[in-house]
Every structure is written in structure tokens, then in C-alpha cells.
Design an enzyme around this catalytic site. Structure first.
Site, PDB file in Angstrom:
ATOM      1  N   CYS A  95       0.703  -1.033   0.081  1.00 19.10           N
ATOM      2  CA  CYS A  95      -0.008  -0.115  -0.084  1.00 19.10           C
ATOM      3  C   CYS A  95       0.837   1.372   0.013  1.00 19.10           C
ATOM      4  O   CYS A  95       1.791   1.304   0.795  1.00 19.10           O
ATOM      5  CB  CYS A  95      -0.831   0.020   1.153  1.00 19.10           C
ATOM      6  SG  CYS A  95      -1.909   1.381   1.495  1.00 19.10           S
ATOM      7  N   SER A  96       0.706   2.246  -1.128  1.00 16.99           N
ATOM      8  CA  SER A  96       1.623   3.315  -0.925  1.00 16.99           C
ATOM      9  C   SER A  96       1.247   4.239   0.297  1.00 16.99           C
ATOM     10  O   SER A  96       2.286   4.851   0.808  1.00 16.99           O
ATOM     11  CB  SER A  96       1.037   4.076  -2.541  1.00 16.99           C
ATOM     12  OG  SER A  96      -0.018   4.616  -2.210  1.00 16.99           O
TER      13      SER A  96
END
Length: 113
Positions: free
Chosen positions: A10-11
């Protein structure tokens, strides 16, 4: 010690880790998809966040839409769904002693470090 509940894919979660690293604080990374949370741990996190369990659910996840969205669920059932399907847990979550935030946006993390 500060803890970040992290999903490396997840960024926003990666940005949360970067904020902690840049702040030069000691922290523990918990990859909650690998280290499944216990019910007690998740209940404690929800309490520290001062939210309802449904507010921690990623409602756009396929599993939520297919298995839970159309149902009337109790808080306990929602917590159990997150335990059984940790991808449903919003991320990242940062806990510092008795304070916690969801790192969306990641800058929220600055409020508790």
C-alpha cells in the site's frame, strides 16, 4: 514504542513508514497481513482510534462488497470479519502509547509522534 500496522503493498502505508523514518523515532512495524491481529488487539486499536469498527473497514475491498456490504452487522461481527479478512482493515494505523491515528492522509501520523 510507536507501532505502525503496515501493508508494504500500500502506497499510503509506505508513506507512513517514511514519515516515521524521517522523524527519527523508534518504531515497530507490524505487517498485519502476515501477523494476524487478535480480537483483543483489534478492539484495543479501535478504542484508541475512538471510532466505530465500521469506520476501520475498507469498504471498497472485493471481499467486503461480496460478503458483507448488504448485511446488517453488529460491531462484534464487523471486528470478526476484519480478523478473518485482514485486508479489510484500513491502513496504515499508527499507535503511540494511548494515541492512535489512521494514516490517511499519511500526514495524520505527525499528530501523534
Amino acid at each position: 514504542m510507536i507501532k505502525i500496522y503496515h501493508n508494504p503493498r500500500c502506497s499510503k502505508s509506505r508513506q507512513g513508514v517514511a514519515i516515521l523514518e524521517e522523524s527519527n523515532v523508534e518504531f515497530e512495524t507490524i505487517k498485519y497481513l502476515d501477523q494476524t491481529l487478535t480480537k483483543d488487539e483489534l478492539v484495543e486499536i479501535i478504542s484508541l482510534l475512538e471510532i466505530k469498527p465500521i469506520e476501520l473497514v475498507r469498504k471498497n475491498e472485493k471481499i467486503w462488497k461480496e460478503s458483507f456490504k448488504s448485511k446488517e452487522l453488529t460491531d462484534d461481527e464487523i471486528i470478526n470479519a476484519m480478523i478473518e479478512n485482514p485486508k479489510l482493515i484500513e491502513r496504515p494505523i499508527v499507535v503511540n502509547n494511548k494515541k492512535a491515528v489512521i494514516g490517511r492522509p499519511p500526514e495524520n501520523i505527525n499528530r501523534i509522534i
